[in-house]
Design an enzyme around this catalytic site. Sequence first.
Site, PDB file in Angstrom:
ATOM      1  N   GLU A 176       0.823  -1.214   0.000  1.00 53.39           N
ATOM      2  CA  GLU A 176       0.000   0.000   0.000  1.00 53.39           C
ATOM      3  C   GLU A 176       0.859   1.267   0.000  1.00 53.39           C
ATOM      4  O   GLU A 176       1.105   1.860   1.053  1.00 53.39           O
ATOM      5  CB  GLU A 176      -0.948   0.035   1.215  1.00 53.39           C
ATOM      6  CG  GLU A 176      -1.887   1.233   1.172  1.00 53.39           C
ATOM      7  CD  GLU A 176      -2.706   1.421   2.450  1.00 53.39           C
ATOM      8  OE1 GLU A 176      -3.625   2.251   2.427  1.00 53.39           O
ATOM      9  OE2 GLU A 176      -2.428   0.749   3.456  1.00 53.39           O
ATOM     10  N   LYS A 213      -3.001  -2.116  -2.609  1.00 57.62           N
ATOM     11  CA  LYS A 213      -4.006  -1.203  -2.076  1.00 57.62           C
ATOM     12  C   LYS A 213      -3.601   0.205  -2.485  1.00 57.62           C
ATOM     13  O   LYS A 213      -2.549   0.700  -2.082  1.00 57.62           O
ATOM     14  CB  LYS A 213      -4.126  -1.322  -0.553  1.00 57.62           C
ATOM     15  CG  LYS A 213      -5.207  -0.396   0.023  1.00 57.62           C
ATOM     16  CD  LYS A 213      -5.608  -0.765   1.448  1.00 57.62           C
ATOM     17  CE  LYS A 213      -6.663   0.210   1.966  1.00 57.62           C
ATOM     18  NZ  LYS A 213      -7.234  -0.191   3.265  1.00 57.62           N
TER      19      LYS A 213
END
Length: 295
Positions: A176, A213
């Site tokens: 992420e 993400k």
Amino acid sequence: MNQQQMDQIASGKGFVAALDQSGGSTPKALKLYGLDESAWQSEAQMFDLVHAMRARIVQSPAFDGRRVLGAILFEMTMDREFDGLPAADYLWQRKRVVPFLKVDKGLADEADGVQLMKPMPQLDSLLARAAGKNIFGTKMRSVIHAANARGIAAALDQQFAVGQQILKAGLVPILEPEVSIKAADKPQAESLLKAGFIERLDALPGDQKVMLKLTLPSVAGAYGDLVKHPRVLRVVALSGGYSRDESNALLAQNPGVIASFSRALTEGLTAQQSDAEFNAALDKAIESIYQASIA
């Protein structure tokens, strides 16, 4: 690795709930839930309150694997129980929701337009503990504030290096590198990020797969190549400060990307609601995010 869980994450219809607010973001999360700082006298009481909030969410009839594919937990949540079962076991056995764990320890100071993750010297022991508690995968966040090629490369190098450590422990990493929605040159940062991802994904050894993400992109469909990449199990999107309605509208413009919202999921839920009111509000939130995720 649980093949049923792998299949659900790879191809299931729905989204991943982010229930991983950490120490720094917990007071804000509780305030939005209708509990200000007068509601607790110690950090321990604060964490008890946020655990009660999370338990109310996951134990709600609105929350199950028909629409919620997975849930990301805070470390302290992994070590606690929901309705008498260890948290990860409750999610999978009772709700058919795949359990993930947030493993990063927060952000370092900004340099070259990015905030890398702070060092994680205890990561191997945490991963062993997570595997022992039936956690499927992990999540770790760094933040990109500017379209700085050197900084973005450093953030990606760190994410992939730690990702290798997680894969070796038998867990699936969610990488992420969040692009701040306040970045003045957000589209350019996202273009650099995508190119850097493809280069590193192409170089992954063996048949390794990771999840990504990402911030909802400024250009609709910008991450389509990442969604289709053979080394990407799933691309999920963070809400990043957008409201739920804004997040859902942007998500629906990005086919193949599913939600992994935190604040946008819990928006409108309060401690003061009756169970009927709470469950109805949560059901409405989950349904709207589900529909945007399958659009």
